[in-house]
Design a protein around this motif. Sequence first.
Motif, PDB file in Angstrom:
ATOM      1  N   MET A 166      13.131  -0.474 -78.731  1.00 31.08           N
ATOM      2  CA  MET A 166      13.563   0.360 -77.602  1.00 31.08           C
ATOM      3  C   MET A 166      13.301  -0.345 -76.275  1.00 31.08           C
ATOM      4  SD  MET A 166      15.236   2.935 -78.513  1.00 31.08           S
ATOM      5  CE  MET A 166      15.474   3.438 -76.810  1.00 31.08           C
ATOM      6  N   THR A 190      10.819  -4.627 -85.451  1.00 31.33           N
ATOM      7  CA  THR A 190       9.951  -3.778 -86.267  1.00 31.33           C
ATOM      8  C   THR A 190      10.464  -3.701 -87.709  1.00 31.33           C
ATOM      9  OG1 THR A 190       9.718  -2.455 -84.260  1.00 31.33           O
ATOM     10  CG2 THR A 190       8.968  -1.442 -86.311  1.00 31.33           C
ATOM     11  N   LYS A 191      11.763  -3.907 -87.894  1.00 26.12           N
ATOM     12  CA  LYS A 191      12.396  -3.702 -89.198  1.00 26.12           C
ATOM     13  C   LYS A 191      12.408  -5.011 -90.005  1.00 26.12           C
ATOM     14  CE  LYS A 191      12.857   0.265 -87.247  1.00 26.12           C
ATOM     15  NZ  LYS A 191      14.032   0.709 -86.510  1.00 26.12           N
ATOM     16  N   ASP A 247      23.473  -3.960 -81.257  1.00 20.95           N
ATOM     17  CA  ASP A 247      22.204  -3.718 -81.948  1.00 20.95           C
ATOM     18  C   ASP A 247      22.412  -4.189 -83.383  1.00 20.95           C
ATOM     19  OD1 ASP A 247      20.090  -2.678 -83.436  1.00 20.95           O
ATOM     20  OD2 ASP A 247      19.871  -0.909 -82.157  1.00 20.95           O
TER      21      ASP A 247
HETATM   22  C1  LIG Z   1      14.217   1.237 -85.196  1.00 19.46           C
HETATM   23  C2  LIG Z   1      15.463   0.984 -84.467  1.00 19.46           C
HETATM   24  C3  LIG Z   1      15.470   0.880 -83.066  1.00 19.46           C
HETATM   25  C4  LIG Z   1      14.225   1.090 -82.228  1.00 19.46           C
HETATM   26  O1  LIG Z   1      13.292   0.081 -82.458  1.00 19.46           O
HETATM   27  P1  LIG Z   1      11.696   0.279 -82.216  1.00 19.46           P
HETATM   28  O2  LIG Z   1      11.157  -1.045 -82.613  1.00 19.46           O
HETATM   29  O3  LIG Z   1      11.253   1.410 -83.084  1.00 19.46           O
HETATM   30  O4  LIG Z   1      11.522   0.587 -80.784  1.00 19.46           O
HETATM   31  C5  LIG Z   1      16.671   0.585 -82.451  1.00 19.46           C
HETATM   32  N1  LIG Z   1      17.803   0.414 -83.159  1.00 19.46           N
HETATM   33  C6  LIG Z   1      17.840   0.507 -84.505  1.00 19.46           C
HETATM   34  C7  LIG Z   1      19.120   0.312 -85.224  1.00 19.46           C
HETATM   35  C8  LIG Z   1      16.678   0.808 -85.204  1.00 19.46           C
HETATM   36  O5  LIG Z   1      16.719   0.927 -86.531  1.00 19.46           O
END
Ligand SMILES: *Cc1c(COP(=O)(O)O)cnc(C)c1O
Length: 415
Positions: A104, A228-229, A204
Amino acid sequence: MPHYKGSRDPVHTNTAVLTRGFDPVLSVGSARPAVFRSSTYVFSTPEAAERAFAIATGKVQPGEEEKAELIYSRISHPNAEILEDQIVPIEAGATEAAVFNSGMAAIFTAFLTFCRPGQSIVYTQPVYGGTEHLIDDLLASFGITATAVIAGDTAGLEAAIGSASNLRVVFIETPANPTLVMTDIRRAADAGARRRERPLVLVDNTFLGPAFQHPLQLGADLVLYSGTKFLSGFSDMLCGVALARDPQLITAMRSVRILLGNILQPDECWMLDGRLPTVSLRMNRQSKNAQRIAERLVEHPKILKVHYPALFDDAEQIKIRLAQCDFPGSLLSFELRGGRAAAFDLLRNLKICRDAVSLGGVETLACHPRTTTHSTYTPEEADRAGIAEGLVRVSVGIEDWRDLLADLEQALESV
Ligand SMILES: *Cc1c(COP(=O)(O)O)cnc(C)c1O
């Protein structure tokens, strides 16, 4: 302070991520980077300090191979520099990167850097909940208006891009969460290029990048990640990344990052840095697992529909997938015949897959989007976006796929 860069010889991605951007000499010979936690940096001379400030404030441009001395870690620090250098080769077409303390933070910094009051954005829906909130509430209050286009509606997206007034940013999240409907990045970029003033195209790329989808090669200007993912991959840290073909876009974002103070901290930079060489290995295994599971779930009598890129039946969606994705990825969702009660039963009875939001980690997670990640949608909005009461989303990890399938099947029994 010398330059934190390793070899720049042209090598393949999997080699570059291990050889570029880190010089062991600068970490007292340590084979992996040290962590530099200092908040402030000692200048070699007062002249060097003056020069560093002149460059940091944009008064002068650094020379070709010049690297200004470090100043203060909100501006930048060695671990961010190492990470930003090492992450560039894994995004095809990127020349520069900036790291943030969450996805974010990267997305917000991009909007704040590139949009001004009176300008507008066009974006795909559904988008990540935080992004929707940002667009609807915060950006709107700053006088930045937005037009939403439903994911996969290529003609609608082209029309919106063609007709929006003062269009500054086209923001695409593809595939869409949780239905995995794809948006055509190339067509959006081409539509933007036909305007007198070309808008920036932001993607994104969290769901399929960096391994399987390469927006910069399809005409996008900026790629954003929730690191994060998949990038970090172990569900144990928050981070965000922005990457661009034009380095000036990243320089501009770094200037705003200095003001917001949302640079990724040294320990987190070091952690993410260590995860980069295995991103492609993990994503490939996760995608193979997901594909095997999705192909078997299609036949299950209690499942109405499986949403998975390899199983698309819409001709337009298949065309987009073939044009912009190397592999289908590790997210799948399926709609149970029994609605919400069936979905909750399934989640209650899973033994290996865990009921949690987030995605991209080495462990398999499942959730009920309608009551969690997309719970702010009105029932009508959720229905329109395909987020049915019986929909369950699964982020497939690196466990043995046969155990995951058996777990889903035994939980389906109890539905
Ligand atoms: C998780 C996510 C976000 C936000 O990321 P954070 O690291 O939680 O701030 C934005 N876009 C997508 C597609 C996500 O899966």
